[in-house]
Write a protein that holds these residues in place. Structure first.
Motif, PDB file in Angstrom:
ATOM      1  N   LEU A   1     -10.570   0.011  -1.858  1.00 34.26           N
ATOM      2  CA  LEU A   1      -9.478  -0.256  -2.793  1.00 34.26           C
ATOM      3  C   LEU A   1      -8.912  -1.653  -2.556  1.00 34.26           C
ATOM      4  CD1 LEU A   1      -7.339   0.742  -4.902  1.00 34.26           C
ATOM      5  CD2 LEU A   1      -6.027   1.598  -2.937  1.00 34.26           C
ATOM      6  N   ILE A   2      -8.685  -1.990  -1.309  1.00 34.30           N
ATOM      7  CA  ILE A   2      -8.142  -3.309  -0.974  1.00 34.30           C
ATOM      8  C   ILE A   2      -9.126  -4.406  -1.364  1.00 34.30           C
ATOM      9  CG2 ILE A   2      -7.439  -4.774   0.963  1.00 34.30           C
ATOM     10  CD1 ILE A   2      -6.397  -2.124   2.289  1.00 34.30           C
TER      11      ILE A   2
ATOM     12  N   PRO B   1      -4.440 -12.664  -1.562  1.00 35.60           N
ATOM     13  CA  PRO B   1      -3.948 -11.290  -1.422  1.00 35.60           C
ATOM     14  C   PRO B   1      -3.786 -10.891   0.044  1.00 35.60           C
ATOM     15  CG  PRO B   1      -6.279 -11.272  -1.979  1.00 35.60           C
ATOM     16  CD  PRO B   1      -5.830 -12.700  -2.051  1.00 35.60           C
ATOM     17  N   ARG B   2      -2.677 -10.222   0.352  1.00 39.22           N
ATOM     18  CA  ARG B   2      -2.427  -9.783   1.717  1.00 39.22           C
ATOM     19  C   ARG B   2      -1.400  -8.662   1.699  1.00 39.22           C
ATOM     20  NH1 ARG B   2       0.208 -13.908  -0.005  1.00 39.22           N
ATOM     21  NH2 ARG B   2       2.323 -14.424   0.648  1.00 39.22           N
ATOM     22  N   ILE B   3      -1.644  -7.654   2.497  1.00 44.65           N
ATOM     23  CA  ILE B   3      -0.735  -6.521   2.585  1.00 44.65           C
ATOM     24  C   ILE B   3       0.466  -6.909   3.428  1.00 44.65           C
ATOM     25  CG2 ILE B   3      -0.471  -4.170   3.469  1.00 44.65           C
ATOM     26  CD1 ILE B   3      -3.398  -3.712   2.742  1.00 44.65           C
ATOM     27  N   ILE B   4       1.663  -6.704   2.871  1.00 43.02           N
ATOM     28  CA  ILE B   4       2.883  -7.010   3.609  1.00 43.02           C
ATOM     29  C   ILE B   4       3.715  -5.768   3.903  1.00 43.02           C
ATOM     30  CG2 ILE B   4       2.976  -9.330   2.635  1.00 43.02           C
ATOM     31  CD1 ILE B   4       5.471  -8.236   1.007  1.00 43.02           C
ATOM     32  N   GLY B   5       3.291  -4.605   3.395  1.00 40.91           N
ATOM     33  CA  GLY B   5       4.027  -3.381   3.655  1.00 40.91           C
ATOM     34  C   GLY B   5       3.203  -2.150   3.329  1.00 40.91           C
ATOM     35  N   ILE B   6       3.521  -1.047   4.004  1.00 43.52           N
ATOM     36  CA  ILE B   6       2.887   0.249   3.737  1.00 43.52           C
ATOM     37  C   ILE B   6       4.006   1.255   3.507  1.00 43.52           C
ATOM     38  CG2 ILE B   6       1.405   2.085   4.627  1.00 43.52           C
ATOM     39  CD1 ILE B   6       0.032  -0.051   6.377  1.00 43.52           C
TER      40      ILE B   6
ATOM     41  N   LEU C   1       0.862  -1.185   0.000  1.00 45.70           N
ATOM     42  CA  LEU C   1       0.000   0.000   0.000  1.00 45.70           C
ATOM     43  C   LEU C   1       0.897   1.234   0.000  1.00 45.70           C
ATOM     44  CD1 LEU C   1      -2.977   1.042   0.325  1.00 45.70           C
ATOM     45  CD2 LEU C   1      -2.514   1.108   2.787  1.00 45.70           C
ATOM     46  N   VAL C   2       0.643   2.152  -0.916  1.00 43.63           N
ATOM     47  CA  VAL C   2       1.484   3.343  -1.050  1.00 43.63           C
ATOM     48  C   VAL C   2       0.654   4.601  -0.838  1.00 43.63           C
ATOM     49  CG1 VAL C   2       3.054   4.630  -2.545  1.00 43.63           C
ATOM     50  CG2 VAL C   2       2.997   2.134  -2.667  1.00 43.63           C
ATOM     51  N   ASP C   3       1.038   5.381   0.142  1.00 45.13           N
ATOM     52  CA  ASP C   3       0.409   6.652   0.516  1.00 45.13           C
ATOM     53  C   ASP C   3      -1.012   6.464   1.060  1.00 45.13           C
ATOM     54  OD1 ASP C   3       2.618   8.179   0.083  1.00 45.13           O
ATOM     55  OD2 ASP C   3       1.870   9.212  -1.690  1.00 45.13           O
TER      56      ASP C   3
END
Length: 217
Positions: free
Chosen positions: A49-50, A60-65, A36-38
């Motif tokens: 969005l996700i 799908p899984r968020i691993i960083g922001i 995820l960016v910004d």
């Protein structure tokens, strides 16, 4: 909501707030790892969005922001995003203190020019673009299709570089970095996805570099 579908990744983005900030989500289509960016504002819009990316990969899984720079309008939802998704955070080394001041979030990984983030087998490179803020970072990747993408934050837009508040030294710094580190490296077909507004390409903007230099902004 917008999307860019490539061989290895999907990039989706949504515009939030009255300042039309772009929030980006990069998904590795094979592994499901996401960056995820910004986290600029409006956590509900970010969640949509996700959700929109839920079918871009099997797991799908968020691993960083990641954050492009310290300005308040780009970090208003950062604390909420980190609370919801307790994953490593990334930003330019020279903006880490400013991000903490604006958002209350202590960045885990301070990035310098050339540092890399990994989304499985996809490499995302940090490009330090000094001038809009001291630690502004663009995030670049090259898909196996040959399509390069640069998330430029507020350092490069259709029609010019980011705001340097009529400071000649800051303008020259930003124009030099953009010229050398984006236009000097990436081909014309490179997609440029900025921190606000519409996307562009390196090829569309390249002919205007000298005009930007002459006008001073």
């Amino acid at each position: 909501m917008n999307e860019l579908l490539l061989n290895d990744v999907t990039v989706r983005w949504v515009s939030v707030s009255d300042m039309a900030n772009n929030v980006y989500l990069v998904t590795n289509r094979k592994t499901g790892e996401q960056l995820l960016v910004d986290a600029a504002d409006d956590m509900q819009a970010i969640e949509r969005l996700i959700q929109a990316a839920s079918e871009d990969a099997s797991d799908p899984r968020i691993i960083g922001i990641a954050t492009t720079h310290q300005h308040w309008d780009h970090v208003r939802a950062l604390a909420d995003a980190v609370e919801k998704y307790p994953v490593p955070t990334y930003a330019g080394a020279d903006d880490v203190a400013g991000i903490a001041e604006e958002s209350g979030v202590k960045i885990d990984h301070a990035l310098n020019h050339g540092d890399q983030l990994k989304l499985g087998d996809v490499t995302i490179e940090a490009i330090h673009l000094r001038g809009h803020t001291p630690g502004s970072i663009g995030y670049a990747l090259v898909d196996s299709s040959g399509q390069p993408v640069v998330l430029s934050g507020d350092s490069l837009f259709p029609g010019g570089v980011g705001n340097t508040w009529k400071d000649p030294q800051r303008f020259l710094s930003l124009l030099t970095d953009v010229s050398e580190r984006i236009f000097g490296r990436f081909p014309d077909e490179t997609k440029v996805l900025p921190g606000h507004g519409d996307s562009t390409t390196v090829g569309a903007e390249r002919p205007n570099l000298e005009q930007w230099r002459e006008r001073g902004w």
